[in-house]
Design a protein around this motif. Sequence first.
Motif, PDB file in Angstrom:
ATOM      1  N   TYR A  36      16.820   3.403 -44.861  1.00 10.99           N
ATOM      2  CA  TYR A  36      17.044   4.122 -43.622  1.00 10.99           C
ATOM      3  C   TYR A  36      18.527   4.466 -43.564  1.00 10.99           C
ATOM      4  O   TYR A  36      19.339   3.914 -44.297  1.00 10.99           O
ATOM      5  CB  TYR A  36      16.676   3.263 -42.414  1.00 10.99           C
ATOM      6  N   ARG A  37      18.863   5.366 -42.655  1.00 13.60           N
ATOM      7  CA  ARG A  37      20.272   5.665 -42.448  1.00 13.60           C
ATOM      8  C   ARG A  37      20.537   5.948 -40.969  1.00 13.60           C
ATOM      9  O   ARG A  37      19.639   6.338 -40.237  1.00 13.60           O
ATOM     10  CB  ARG A  37      20.716   6.859 -43.295  1.00 13.60           C
ATOM     11  N   GLN A  38      21.778   5.737 -40.584  1.00 14.46           N
ATOM     12  CA  GLN A  38      22.185   6.029 -39.211  1.00 14.46           C
ATOM     13  C   GLN A  38      23.568   6.636 -39.227  1.00 14.46           C
ATOM     14  O   GLN A  38      24.534   6.013 -39.703  1.00 14.46           O
ATOM     15  CB  GLN A  38      22.158   4.775 -38.340  1.00 14.46           C
ATOM     16  N   ALA A  39      23.646   7.845 -38.713  1.00 13.15           N
ATOM     17  CA  ALA A  39      24.923   8.533 -38.599  1.00 13.15           C
ATOM     18  C   ALA A  39      25.486   8.302 -37.204  1.00 13.15           C
ATOM     19  O   ALA A  39      24.736   8.008 -36.267  1.00 13.15           O
ATOM     20  CB  ALA A  39      24.726  10.026 -38.853  1.00 13.15           C
ATOM     21  N   VAL A  53      15.866  -2.453 -55.163  1.00 14.53           N
ATOM     22  CA  VAL A  53      15.305  -1.190 -54.684  1.00 14.53           C
ATOM     23  C   VAL A  53      16.467  -0.196 -54.709  1.00 14.53           C
ATOM     24  O   VAL A  53      17.490  -0.421 -54.059  1.00 14.53           O
ATOM     25  CB  VAL A  53      14.759  -1.303 -53.256  1.00 14.53           C
ATOM     26  N   ASP A  54      16.323   0.857 -55.465  1.00 17.63           N
ATOM     27  CA  ASP A  54      17.418   1.794 -55.649  1.00 17.63           C
ATOM     28  C   ASP A  54      17.129   3.138 -55.007  1.00 17.63           C
ATOM     29  O   ASP A  54      15.976   3.539 -54.863  1.00 17.63           O
ATOM     30  CB  ASP A  54      17.685   2.005 -57.145  1.00 17.63           C
ATOM     31  N   LEU A  55      18.204   3.828 -54.635  1.00 14.13           N
ATOM     32  CA  LEU A  55      18.083   5.173 -54.093  1.00 14.13           C
ATOM     33  C   LEU A  55      19.076   6.058 -54.821  1.00 14.13           C
ATOM     34  O   LEU A  55      20.290   5.920 -54.648  1.00 14.13           O
ATOM     35  CB  LEU A  55      18.374   5.176 -52.585  1.00 14.13           C
ATOM     36  N   GLN A  56      18.566   6.928 -55.664  1.00 13.81           N
ATOM     37  CA  GLN A  56      19.406   7.892 -56.363  1.00 13.81           C
ATOM     38  C   GLN A  56      19.566   9.112 -55.482  1.00 13.81           C
ATOM     39  O   GLN A  56      18.569   9.737 -55.095  1.00 13.81           O
ATOM     40  CB  GLN A  56      18.774   8.291 -57.699  1.00 13.81           C
ATOM     41  N   MET A  57      20.796   9.450 -55.164  1.00 10.45           N
ATOM     42  CA  MET A  57      21.074  10.554 -54.261  1.00 10.45           C
ATOM     43  C   MET A  57      21.867  11.626 -55.000  1.00 10.45           C
ATOM     44  O   MET A  57      22.989  11.369 -55.447  1.00 10.45           O
ATOM     45  CB  MET A  57      21.858  10.060 -53.044  1.00 10.45           C
ATOM     46  N   ASN A  58      21.280  12.780 -55.132  1.00 13.86           N
ATOM     47  CA  ASN A  58      21.923  13.909 -55.807  1.00 13.86           C
ATOM     48  C   ASN A  58      22.148  15.051 -54.826  1.00 13.86           C
ATOM     49  O   ASN A  58      21.553  15.086 -53.752  1.00 13.86           O
ATOM     50  CB  ASN A  58      21.059  14.393 -56.972  1.00 13.86           C
ATOM     51  N   SER A  59      22.996  15.977 -55.214  1.00 14.85           N
ATOM     52  CA  SER A  59      23.286  17.165 -54.396  1.00 14.85           C
ATOM     53  C   SER A  59      23.606  16.766 -52.958  1.00 14.85           C
ATOM     54  O   SER A  59      23.056  17.324 -52.004  1.00 14.85           O
ATOM     55  CB  SER A  59      22.087  18.127 -54.432  1.00 14.85           C
ATOM     56  N   LEU A  60      24.476  15.810 -52.818  1.00 19.08           N
ATOM     57  CA  LEU A  60      24.787  15.283 -51.494  1.00 19.08           C
ATOM     58  C   LEU A  60      25.465  16.329 -50.617  1.00 19.08           C
ATOM     59  O   LEU A  60      26.237  17.171 -51.093  1.00 19.08           O
ATOM     60  CB  LEU A  60      25.667  14.037 -51.625  1.00 19.08           C
ATOM     61  N   VAL A  86      25.552   5.342 -42.466  1.00 21.82           N
ATOM     62  CA  VAL A  86      25.392   3.992 -43.017  1.00 21.82           C
ATOM     63  C   VAL A  86      23.941   3.885 -43.474  1.00 21.82           C
ATOM     64  O   VAL A  86      23.021   4.176 -42.707  1.00 21.82           O
ATOM     65  CB  VAL A  86      25.714   2.913 -41.978  1.00 21.82           C
ATOM     66  N   TYR A  87      23.768   3.484 -44.703  1.00 21.26           N
ATOM     67  CA  TYR A  87      22.437   3.375 -45.298  1.00 21.26           C
ATOM     68  C   TYR A  87      22.020   1.904 -45.342  1.00 21.26           C
ATOM     69  O   TYR A  87      22.780   1.044 -45.789  1.00 21.26           O
ATOM     70  CB  TYR A  87      22.430   3.969 -46.701  1.00 21.26           C
ATOM     71  N   TYR A  88      20.793   1.661 -44.883  1.00 20.88           N
ATOM     72  CA  TYR A  88      20.263   0.308 -44.807  1.00 20.88           C
ATOM     73  C   TYR A  88      19.004   0.185 -45.660  1.00 20.88           C
ATOM     74  O   TYR A  88      18.148   1.063 -45.635  1.00 20.88           O
ATOM     75  CB  TYR A  88      19.885  -0.043 -43.370  1.00 20.88           C
ATOM     76  N   CYS A  89      18.920  -0.914 -46.345  1.00 20.19           N
ATOM     77  CA  CYS A  89      17.703  -1.264 -47.065  1.00 20.19           C
ATOM     78  C   CYS A  89      16.815  -2.062 -46.121  1.00 20.19           C
ATOM     79  O   CYS A  89      17.301  -2.968 -45.426  1.00 20.19           O
ATOM     80  CB  CYS A  89      18.073  -2.091 -48.292  1.00 20.19           C
ATOM     81  N   VAL A  90      15.544  -1.735 -46.063  1.00 18.47           N
ATOM     82  CA  VAL A  90      14.598  -2.437 -45.200  1.00 18.47           C
ATOM     83  C   VAL A  90      13.378  -2.836 -46.017  1.00 18.47           C
ATOM     84  O   VAL A  90      12.775  -2.003 -46.691  1.00 18.47           O
ATOM     85  CB  VAL A  90      14.169  -1.561 -44.009  1.00 18.47           C
ATOM     86  N   GLY A 130       4.068  -7.706 -44.006  1.00 19.60           N
ATOM     87  CA  GLY A 130       3.252  -7.964 -42.834  1.00 19.60           C
ATOM     88  C   GLY A 130       3.946  -7.442 -41.597  1.00 19.60           C
ATOM     89  O   GLY A 130       4.328  -6.279 -41.520  1.00 19.60           O
ATOM     90  N   VAL A 131       4.131  -8.312 -40.614  1.00 18.11           N
ATOM     91  CA  VAL A 131       4.761  -7.910 -39.353  1.00 18.11           C
ATOM     92  C   VAL A 131       6.266  -8.134 -39.369  1.00 18.11           C
ATOM     93  O   VAL A 131       6.946  -7.855 -38.379  1.00 18.11           O
ATOM     94  CB  VAL A 131       4.137  -8.656 -38.159  1.00 18.11           C
ATOM     95  N   TYR A 132       6.783  -8.602 -40.487  1.00 16.28           N
ATOM     96  CA  TYR A 132       8.199  -8.909 -40.556  1.00 16.28           C
ATOM     97  C   TYR A 132       8.954  -7.851 -41.362  1.00 16.28           C
ATOM     98  O   TYR A 132       8.482  -7.373 -42.384  1.00 16.28           O
ATOM     99  CB  TYR A 132       8.415 -10.275 -41.216  1.00 16.28           C
ATOM    100  N   SER A 133      10.128  -7.518 -40.862  1.00 21.11           N
ATOM    101  CA  SER A 133      11.009  -6.605 -41.577  1.00 21.11           C
ATOM    102  C   SER A 133      12.374  -7.256 -41.737  1.00 21.11           C
ATOM    103  O   SER A 133      12.843  -7.954 -40.837  1.00 21.11           O
ATOM    104  CB  SER A 133      11.153  -5.279 -40.828  1.00 21.11           C
ATOM    105  N   TYR A 134      12.996  -6.978 -42.876  1.00 20.25           N
ATOM    106  CA  TYR A 134      14.294  -7.549 -43.181  1.00 20.25           C
ATOM    107  C   TYR A 134      15.240  -6.410 -43.520  1.00 20.25           C
ATOM    108  O   TYR A 134      14.884  -5.492 -44.272  1.00 20.25           O
ATOM    109  CB  TYR A 134      14.179  -8.512 -44.375  1.00 20.25           C
ATOM    110  N   ARG A 135      16.443  -6.470 -42.961  1.00 20.11           N
ATOM    111  CA  ARG A 135      17.396  -5.395 -43.143  1.00 20.11           C
ATOM    112  C   ARG A 135      18.730  -5.945 -43.601  1.00 20.11           C
ATOM    113  O   ARG A 135      19.150  -7.022 -43.160  1.00 20.11           O
ATOM    114  CB  ARG A 135      17.590  -4.637 -41.825  1.00 20.11           C
TER     115      ARG A 135
END
Length: 115
Positions: A37-40, A78-85, A92-96, A100-105
């Motif tokens: 996810y990301r948040q500007a 878990v990777d995120l390849q970002m091209n042509s930015l 700010v980019y977050y890994c989540v 089940g019902v639980y999420s970790y960030r």
Amino acid sequence: QVHLVESGGGLVQPGGSLRLSCATSESVFSFNVVGWYRQAPGKERELVANIDNPGSTNYADSVKGRFTISRDNAKNTVDLQMNSLKPDDTAVYYCVLTRGVYSYRGQGTQVTVSS
């Protein structure tokens, strides 16, 4: 307690590339869905991309064709390849990780696209 640490952010010029990585303390396949996810500034958090356990991927329209999400069980990443930015990718980019019902960030990693 699941631990995860993001890395790979930084300052890049428009058109450039970055690769974000999220290192987890557990097997990535133990989670139903893993993603980024990301948040500007001044904006709501938004999904960038995710991948479920069978391997199906989902991308925000704004990043389709430019970003690629992947996972590596051997490395527990878990990777995120970002091209042509673009400047609009600045956030700010977050890994989540979801199980089940639980999420970790993670704490997030800053990506700034500017000339």
